[in-house]
Scaffold this motif. Structure first.
Motif, PDB file in Angstrom:
ATOM      1  N   PHE A 134       0.853  -1.188   0.000  1.00 14.03           N
ATOM      2  CA  PHE A 134       0.000   0.000   0.000  1.00 14.03           C
ATOM      3  C   PHE A 134       0.896   1.248   0.000  1.00 14.03           C
ATOM      4  CE2 PHE A 134      -3.387  -2.526   2.535  1.00 14.03           C
ATOM      5  CZ  PHE A 134      -3.763  -3.171   1.364  1.00 14.03           C
ATOM      6  N   PRO A 135       0.323   2.431  -0.205  1.00 11.11           N
ATOM      7  CA  PRO A 135       1.132   3.664  -0.147  1.00 11.11           C
ATOM      8  C   PRO A 135       1.899   3.732   1.176  1.00 11.11           C
ATOM      9  CG  PRO A 135      -1.038   4.152  -1.020  1.00 11.11           C
ATOM     10  CD  PRO A 135      -1.079   2.725  -0.581  1.00 11.11           C
ATOM     11  N   PRO A 136       3.188   4.020   1.130  1.00 16.85           N
ATOM     12  CA  PRO A 136       4.022   3.956   2.337  1.00 16.85           C
ATOM     13  C   PRO A 136       3.886   5.149   3.271  1.00 16.85           C
ATOM     14  CG  PRO A 136       5.362   4.546   0.447  1.00 16.85           C
ATOM     15  CD  PRO A 136       3.989   4.245  -0.086  1.00 16.85           C
ATOM     16  N   THR A 137       3.430   6.283   2.762  1.00 21.17           N
ATOM     17  CA  THR A 137       3.328   7.473   3.610  1.00 21.17           C
ATOM     18  C   THR A 137       1.958   8.118   3.447  1.00 21.17           C
ATOM     19  OG1 THR A 137       4.109   9.070   1.956  1.00 21.17           O
ATOM     20  CG2 THR A 137       5.804   7.890   3.246  1.00 21.17           C
ATOM     21  N   LEU A 138       1.615   8.962   4.404  1.00 22.41           N
ATOM     22  CA  LEU A 138       0.347   9.691   4.348  1.00 22.41           C
ATOM     23  C   LEU A 138       0.288  10.578   3.118  1.00 22.41           C
ATOM     24  CD1 LEU A 138      -2.338  10.441   5.659  1.00 22.41           C
ATOM     25  CD2 LEU A 138      -1.109  12.120   7.071  1.00 22.41           C
ATOM     26  N   THR A 139       1.399  11.181   2.768  1.00 26.18           N
ATOM     27  CA  THR A 139       1.436  12.014   1.565  1.00 26.18           C
ATOM     28  C   THR A 139       1.153  11.193   0.319  1.00 26.18           C
ATOM     29  OG1 THR A 139       3.036  13.544   2.577  1.00 26.18           O
ATOM     30  CG2 THR A 139       2.887  13.547   0.173  1.00 26.18           C
ATOM     31  N   ASP A 140       1.721  10.000   0.258  1.00 25.79           N
ATOM     32  CA  ASP A 140       1.472   9.126  -0.895  1.00 25.79           C
ATOM     33  C   ASP A 140       0.000   8.724  -0.972  1.00 25.79           C
ATOM     34  OD1 ASP A 140       4.123   9.081  -1.791  1.00 25.79           O
ATOM     35  OD2 ASP A 140       4.649   7.483  -0.391  1.00 25.79           O
ATOM     36  N   ALA A 141      -0.619   8.441   0.167  1.00 29.85           N
ATOM     37  CA  ALA A 141      -2.029   8.067   0.183  1.00 29.85           C
ATOM     38  C   ALA A 141      -2.898   9.232  -0.272  1.00 29.85           C
ATOM     39  CB  ALA A 141      -2.436   7.610   1.582  1.00 29.85           C
ATOM     40  N   PHE A 142      -2.562  10.433   0.189  1.00 26.35           N
ATOM     41  CA  PHE A 142      -3.313  11.620  -0.224  1.00 26.35           C
ATOM     42  C   PHE A 142      -3.175  11.844  -1.723  1.00 26.35           C
ATOM     43  CE2 PHE A 142      -3.173  16.238  -1.097  1.00 26.35           C
ATOM     44  CZ  PHE A 142      -4.487  16.564  -0.779  1.00 26.35           C
ATOM     45  N   ASN A 143      -1.953  11.719  -2.245  1.00 30.16           N
ATOM     46  CA  ASN A 143      -1.737  11.895  -3.682  1.00 30.16           C
ATOM     47  C   ASN A 143      -2.479  10.841  -4.499  1.00 30.16           C
ATOM     48  OD1 ASN A 143      -0.123  14.153  -3.343  1.00 30.16           O
ATOM     49  ND2 ASN A 143       1.782  12.963  -3.245  1.00 30.16           N
ATOM     50  N   ALA A 144      -2.619   9.641  -3.944  1.00 30.43           N
ATOM     51  CA  ALA A 144      -3.348   8.587  -4.653  1.00 30.43           C
ATOM     52  C   ALA A 144      -4.806   8.987  -4.857  1.00 30.43           C
ATOM     53  CB  ALA A 144      -3.254   7.274  -3.873  1.00 30.43           C
TER      54      ALA A 144
END
Length: 323
Positions: free
Chosen positions: A118-128
Protein backbone atom coordinates in the motif's frame (compact mmCIF):
# COMPACT_ATOMS: atom_id res chain seq x y z
CA UNK A 1 -14.58 20.69 27.07
CA UNK A 2 -15.55 19.05 30.40
CA UNK A 3 -12.80 17.14 32.18
CA UNK A 4 -12.91 13.38 31.57
CA UNK A 5 -11.37 10.42 33.34
CA UNK A 6 -8.16 9.53 31.49
CA UNK A 7 -9.13 6.06 30.32
CA UNK A 8 -12.57 7.19 29.16
CA UNK A 9 -11.03 10.13 27.34
CA UNK A 10 -8.60 7.82 25.50
CA UNK A 11 -11.45 5.47 24.61
CA UNK A 12 -13.48 8.33 23.16
CA UNK A 13 -10.51 9.62 21.18
CA UNK A 14 -9.80 6.14 19.78
CA UNK A 15 -13.46 5.69 18.82
CA UNK A 16 -13.50 9.04 17.03
CA UNK A 17 -10.25 8.25 15.20
CA UNK A 18 -11.18 4.78 13.95
CA UNK A 19 -14.78 5.65 13.06
CA UNK A 20 -13.89 8.81 11.12
CA UNK A 21 -14.72 8.64 7.39
CA UNK A 22 -14.25 11.05 4.51
CA UNK A 23 -17.85 10.78 3.32
CA UNK A 24 -18.55 14.08 1.46
CA UNK A 25 -15.45 16.02 2.52
CA UNK A 26 -13.07 17.32 -0.13
CA UNK A 27 -9.66 15.67 -0.17
CA UNK A 28 -7.99 18.72 1.37
CA UNK A 29 -10.58 19.00 4.15
CA UNK A 30 -10.42 15.26 4.72
CA UNK A 31 -6.63 15.34 5.10
CA UNK A 32 -6.78 18.23 7.56
CA UNK A 33 -9.53 16.61 9.64
CA UNK A 34 -7.58 13.35 9.66
CA UNK A 35 -4.39 15.11 10.83
CA UNK A 36 -6.34 16.86 13.58
CA UNK A 37 -7.53 13.51 14.90
CA UNK A 38 -4.03 12.05 14.70
CA UNK A 39 -2.69 14.97 16.73
CA UNK A 40 -5.34 14.50 19.41
CA UNK A 41 -4.84 10.73 19.54
CA UNK A 42 -1.06 10.99 19.87
CA UNK A 43 -1.50 13.56 22.61
CA UNK A 44 -3.29 10.88 24.64
CA UNK A 45 -1.34 7.71 23.80
CA UNK A 46 1.86 8.70 22.01
CA UNK A 47 2.91 7.93 18.42
CA UNK A 48 0.59 5.56 16.57
CA UNK A 49 1.60 2.52 14.53
CA UNK A 50 4.88 1.99 16.31
CA UNK A 51 4.18 -1.16 18.28
CA UNK A 52 7.22 -3.35 18.86
CA UNK A 53 6.15 -6.25 16.67
CA UNK A 54 5.66 -4.04 13.61
CA UNK A 55 8.89 -2.13 14.15
CA UNK A 56 10.91 -5.34 14.62
CA UNK A 57 9.36 -6.85 11.51
CA UNK A 58 10.25 -3.74 9.50
CA UNK A 59 13.85 -3.89 10.75
CA UNK A 60 14.16 -7.56 9.80
CA UNK A 61 12.33 -7.62 6.47
CA UNK A 62 12.93 -4.16 5.04
CA UNK A 63 16.12 -2.89 6.60
CA UNK A 64 17.66 -6.38 7.00
CA UNK A 65 18.77 -5.62 10.54
CA UNK A 66 18.52 -7.80 13.64
CA UNK A 67 16.23 -5.78 15.98
CA UNK A 68 18.38 -6.38 19.06
CA UNK A 69 21.46 -5.13 17.20
CA UNK A 70 19.83 -2.13 15.52
CA UNK A 71 21.32 1.30 16.17
CA UNK A 72 19.28 4.19 17.53
CA UNK A 73 19.16 5.78 14.08
CA UNK A 74 17.93 2.53 12.50
CA UNK A 75 15.25 2.14 15.15
CA UNK A 76 14.15 5.74 14.63
CA UNK A 77 13.92 5.20 10.87
CA UNK A 78 11.89 2.02 11.34
CA UNK A 79 9.52 3.67 13.81
CA UNK A 80 8.94 6.60 11.47
CA UNK A 81 8.24 4.27 8.53
CA UNK A 82 5.79 2.17 10.56
CA UNK A 83 3.93 5.25 11.74
CA UNK A 84 3.66 6.63 8.21
CA UNK A 85 2.47 3.28 6.82
CA UNK A 86 -0.19 3.03 9.53
CA UNK A 87 -1.46 6.56 8.86
CA UNK A 88 -1.42 6.03 5.09
CA UNK A 89 -3.44 2.82 5.24
CA UNK A 90 -5.92 4.21 7.76
CA UNK A 91 -6.38 7.36 5.67
CA UNK A 92 -6.81 5.43 2.41
CA UNK A 93 -9.33 2.92 3.73
CA UNK A 94 -11.45 5.60 5.39
CA UNK A 95 -11.79 7.48 2.08
CA UNK A 96 -15.19 7.86 0.45
CA UNK A 97 -16.04 4.46 -1.08
CA UNK A 98 -18.41 6.01 -3.60
CA UNK A 99 -15.55 7.97 -5.13
CA UNK A 100 -12.58 5.71 -4.42
CA UNK A 101 -14.00 2.22 -3.97
CA UNK A 102 -12.36 0.94 -7.16
CA UNK A 103 -9.03 2.47 -6.17
CA UNK A 104 -9.11 0.83 -2.75
CA UNK A 105 -10.09 -2.55 -4.17
CA UNK A 106 -7.27 -2.18 -6.66
CA UNK A 107 -4.72 -1.81 -3.86
CA UNK A 108 -6.18 -4.82 -2.04
CA UNK A 109 -6.09 -6.98 -5.17
CA UNK A 110 -2.58 -5.86 -6.09
CA UNK A 111 -1.32 -6.87 -2.66
CA UNK A 112 -3.18 -10.18 -2.64
CA UNK A 113 -2.11 -11.22 -6.12
CA UNK A 114 1.33 -9.63 -6.47
CA UNK A 115 2.41 -8.56 -2.98
CA UNK A 116 2.41 -4.90 -4.03
CA UNK A 117 2.46 -2.74 -0.88
CA UNK A 118 0.00 0.00 0.00
CA UNK A 119 1.13 3.66 -0.15
CA UNK A 120 4.02 3.96 2.34
CA UNK A 121 3.33 7.47 3.61
CA UNK A 122 0.35 9.69 4.35
CA UNK A 123 1.44 12.01 1.56
CA UNK A 124 1.47 9.13 -0.89
CA UNK A 125 -2.03 8.07 0.18
CA UNK A 126 -3.31 11.62 -0.22
CA UNK A 127 -1.74 11.89 -3.68
CA UNK A 128 -3.35 8.59 -4.65
CA UNK A 129 -6.78 10.09 -3.98
CA UNK A 130 -6.01 13.39 -5.67
CA UNK A 131 -4.58 11.80 -8.82
CA UNK A 132 -7.09 8.97 -9.12
CA UNK A 133 -8.95 8.87 -12.44
CA UNK A 134 -11.94 6.47 -12.58
CA UNK A 135 -11.91 3.88 -15.34
CA UNK A 136 -14.20 5.32 -18.06
CA UNK A 137 -14.98 1.81 -19.31
CA UNK A 138 -16.41 0.82 -15.96
CA UNK A 139 -20.13 1.42 -16.04
CA UNK A 140 -21.78 1.74 -12.69
CA UNK A 141 -24.91 -0.35 -12.45
CA UNK A 142 -27.57 1.25 -10.32
CA UNK A 143 -29.41 -1.15 -8.06
CA UNK A 144 -32.35 -0.60 -5.82
CA UNK A 145 -34.48 -2.45 -3.32
CA UNK A 146 -37.76 -1.65 -1.69
CA UNK A 147 -39.43 -3.81 0.91
CA UNK A 148 -43.03 -2.92 1.75
CA UNK A 149 -45.08 -4.77 4.34
CA UNK A 150 -48.79 -4.46 4.97
CA UNK A 151 -50.94 -6.23 7.54
CA UNK A 152 -54.11 -7.70 6.08
CA UNK A 153 -57.42 -7.41 7.93
CA UNK A 154 -58.26 -10.34 10.13
CA UNK A 155 -60.28 -13.06 8.53
CA UNK A 156 -64.02 -12.89 9.16
CA UNK A 157 -64.61 -9.25 8.26
CA UNK A 158 -65.98 -10.08 4.84
CA UNK A 159 -64.50 -11.04 1.50
CA UNK A 160 -65.05 -7.57 0.10
CA UNK A 161 -63.05 -5.96 2.89
CA UNK A 162 -60.20 -8.42 2.41
CA UNK A 163 -60.26 -7.81 -1.35
CA UNK A 164 -60.01 -4.06 -0.78
CA UNK A 165 -57.02 -4.55 1.53
CA UNK A 166 -55.24 -6.61 -1.10
CA UNK A 167 -55.95 -4.01 -3.76
CA UNK A 168 -54.56 -1.25 -1.56
CA UNK A 169 -51.45 -3.34 -1.01
CA UNK A 170 -50.94 -3.81 -4.73
CA UNK A 171 -51.31 -0.10 -5.44
CA UNK A 172 -48.86 0.84 -2.73
CA UNK A 173 -46.45 -1.83 -3.82
CA UNK A 174 -46.55 -0.55 -7.38
CA UNK A 175 -45.88 2.97 -6.24
CA UNK A 176 -42.79 1.75 -4.39
CA UNK A 177 -41.69 -0.23 -7.44
CA UNK A 178 -41.60 2.99 -9.42
CA UNK A 179 -39.36 4.60 -6.83
CA UNK A 180 -37.05 1.60 -7.02
CA UNK A 181 -36.97 1.84 -10.80
CA UNK A 182 -35.50 5.31 -10.41
CA UNK A 183 -32.54 3.57 -8.72
CA UNK A 184 -33.46 4.73 -5.22
CA UNK A 185 -34.72 2.43 -2.50
CA UNK A 186 -36.67 4.91 -0.41
CA UNK A 187 -39.01 4.74 2.51
CA UNK A 188 -40.65 8.11 1.82
CA UNK A 189 -43.10 6.51 -0.59
CA UNK A 190 -43.60 3.43 1.53
CA UNK A 191 -46.86 3.10 3.47
CA UNK A 192 -46.78 3.35 7.23
CA UNK A 193 -45.56 0.17 8.87
CA UNK A 194 -47.52 -1.80 11.45
CA UNK A 195 -46.76 -4.85 13.52
CA UNK A 196 -47.82 -8.21 12.09
CA UNK A 197 -51.40 -8.89 13.13
CA UNK A 198 -52.58 -12.06 14.80
CA UNK A 199 -55.63 -14.01 13.62
CA UNK A 200 -57.80 -16.45 15.47
CA UNK A 201 -57.72 -18.86 12.55
CA UNK A 202 -54.51 -20.91 12.49
CA UNK A 203 -54.90 -21.45 8.75
CA UNK A 204 -55.01 -17.75 8.00
CA UNK A 205 -51.92 -15.87 6.84
CA UNK A 206 -52.31 -12.32 8.04
CA UNK A 207 -48.98 -10.79 7.10
CA UNK A 208 -48.03 -9.92 3.52
CA UNK A 209 -44.69 -8.73 2.29
CA UNK A 210 -44.27 -6.98 -1.05
CA UNK A 211 -40.64 -7.25 -2.15
CA UNK A 212 -39.58 -5.33 -5.24
CA UNK A 213 -36.26 -5.38 -7.01
CA UNK A 214 -35.05 -3.27 -9.91
CA UNK A 215 -31.92 -3.35 -12.05
CA UNK A 216 -30.33 -6.23 -10.17
CA UNK A 217 -27.59 -7.51 -12.47
CA UNK A 218 -27.19 -10.85 -10.70
CA UNK A 219 -29.68 -13.57 -9.88
CA UNK A 220 -29.17 -13.20 -6.15
CA UNK A 221 -27.16 -11.32 -3.59
CA UNK A 222 -24.33 -13.19 -1.87
CA UNK A 223 -25.98 -15.65 0.54
CA UNK A 224 -23.75 -14.48 3.39
CA UNK A 225 -24.99 -10.88 3.20
CA UNK A 226 -27.42 -9.63 5.83
CA UNK A 227 -29.65 -6.81 4.60
CA UNK A 228 -31.00 -4.34 7.15
CA UNK A 229 -34.42 -3.27 5.87
CA UNK A 230 -36.03 -0.14 7.27
CA UNK A 231 -39.40 -0.69 5.54
CA UNK A 232 -40.26 -4.22 6.62
CA UNK A 233 -41.37 -5.87 9.84
CA UNK A 234 -40.45 -9.38 8.69
CA UNK A 235 -37.11 -11.16 9.16
CA UNK A 236 -36.21 -13.75 6.51
CA UNK A 237 -33.12 -15.83 5.80
CA UNK A 238 -31.58 -18.73 3.90
CA UNK A 239 -31.16 -22.12 5.54
CA UNK A 240 -27.37 -21.64 5.28
CA UNK A 241 -27.40 -19.03 8.07
CA UNK A 242 -30.22 -20.42 10.24
CA UNK A 243 -30.20 -23.01 13.01
CA UNK A 244 -33.02 -24.87 14.78
CA UNK A 245 -35.29 -24.62 11.75
CA UNK A 246 -38.85 -25.76 12.58
CA UNK A 247 -42.44 -25.39 11.44
CA UNK A 248 -44.13 -22.19 12.54
CA UNK A 249 -47.55 -22.24 14.26
CA UNK A 250 -48.92 -19.91 11.59
CA UNK A 251 -47.49 -19.48 8.07
CA UNK A 252 -47.18 -16.22 6.14
CA UNK A 253 -47.61 -15.35 2.48
CA UNK A 254 -44.74 -13.52 0.81
CA UNK A 255 -46.00 -11.49 -2.15
CA UNK A 256 -43.21 -10.56 -4.58
CA UNK A 257 -42.62 -9.77 -8.22
CA UNK A 258 -42.21 -13.52 -8.74
CA UNK A 259 -45.63 -14.28 -7.26
CA UNK A 260 -46.80 -15.43 -3.86
CA UNK A 261 -44.81 -17.82 -1.67
CA UNK A 262 -46.05 -19.35 1.54
CA UNK A 263 -43.41 -19.58 4.26
CA UNK A 264 -44.07 -22.27 6.82
CA UNK A 265 -40.81 -22.61 8.78
CA UNK A 266 -38.60 -20.30 10.78
CA UNK A 267 -35.27 -20.62 12.54
CA UNK A 268 -32.65 -18.89 14.66
CA UNK A 269 -29.86 -16.59 13.57
CA UNK A 270 -27.03 -17.17 16.08
CA UNK A 271 -26.60 -14.11 18.28
CA UNK A 272 -29.86 -12.48 17.17
CA UNK A 273 -32.92 -12.58 19.48
CA UNK A 274 -35.69 -12.70 16.84
CA UNK A 275 -36.67 -15.64 14.66
CA UNK A 276 -36.13 -15.45 10.89
CA UNK A 277 -38.54 -16.97 8.39
CA UNK A 278 -36.92 -19.62 6.21
CA UNK A 279 -36.93 -18.53 2.56
CA UNK A 280 -34.38 -20.34 0.40
CA UNK A 281 -36.10 -18.98 -2.71
CA UNK A 282 -35.61 -15.36 -1.67
CA UNK A 283 -32.99 -12.91 -2.87
CA UNK A 284 -31.42 -11.93 0.45
CA UNK A 285 -31.24 -12.46 4.19
CA UNK A 286 -33.41 -9.67 5.58
CA UNK A 287 -33.38 -8.26 9.10
CA UNK A 288 -36.09 -5.75 9.95
CA UNK A 289 -35.03 -2.44 11.47
CA UNK A 290 -38.48 -2.33 13.08
CA UNK A 291 -37.61 -5.37 15.21
CA UNK A 292 -33.87 -4.71 15.57
CA UNK A 293 -34.47 -1.46 17.43
CA UNK A 294 -36.57 -3.36 19.97
CA UNK A 295 -33.47 -5.27 21.06
CA UNK A 296 -30.51 -3.04 20.20
CA UNK A 297 -29.58 0.61 19.98
CA UNK A 298 -29.40 1.57 16.30
CA UNK A 299 -27.85 4.84 15.12
CA UNK A 300 -27.60 6.66 11.80
CA UNK A 301 -25.89 9.98 11.14
CA UNK A 302 -25.52 11.01 7.50
CA UNK A 303 -22.90 13.62 8.43
CA UNK A 304 -20.75 10.87 9.89
CA UNK A 305 -21.29 7.87 7.60
CA UNK A 306 -23.88 6.63 5.14
CA UNK A 307 -24.60 3.56 7.26
CA UNK A 308 -26.63 2.19 10.15
CA UNK A 309 -24.79 1.05 13.29
CA UNK A 310 -26.16 -1.63 15.61
CA UNK A 311 -24.75 -1.39 19.16
CA UNK A 312 -24.69 -4.62 21.15
CA UNK A 313 -24.75 -4.85 24.97
CA UNK A 314 -21.19 -6.25 24.89
CA UNK A 315 -19.89 -3.07 23.24
CA UNK A 316 -19.51 -4.52 19.74
CA UNK A 317 -20.79 -2.38 16.87
CA UNK A 318 -22.05 -3.83 13.59
CA UNK A 319 -22.12 -1.60 10.49
CA UNK A 320 -24.82 -1.89 7.84
CA UNK A 321 -23.75 0.17 4.83
CA UNK A 322 -24.86 0.64 1.23
CA UNK A 323 -23.18 -1.71 -1.21
Amino acid sequence: QPKQEATLALRNVLTDFYSFKQFKLSNDDYLQAFKDRVEILERYQGPVGQDTLRVDKYLEEVMIVVPSAASDDEKTEAMWACREAFLATTFLFAADRKRYGELIRGYENAYTMHGKPFPPTLTDAFNALVNYVPDPTHKKVETGMAFVQQTADQEGEGDEANTNVNRRQRRRGTRTNRSADSSAATTDESPAQTSPSTTSNSNATATYLDLSLSNINTKALPPSWLILDCASTVNMGFSTILTNIRQAPTPINVVSTAGTTKLTHHGELPGYPDKLWLNDNGVANIVSLFHMKEHFRVTYDSNFDDAFYMHTPTGDVLRFGAS
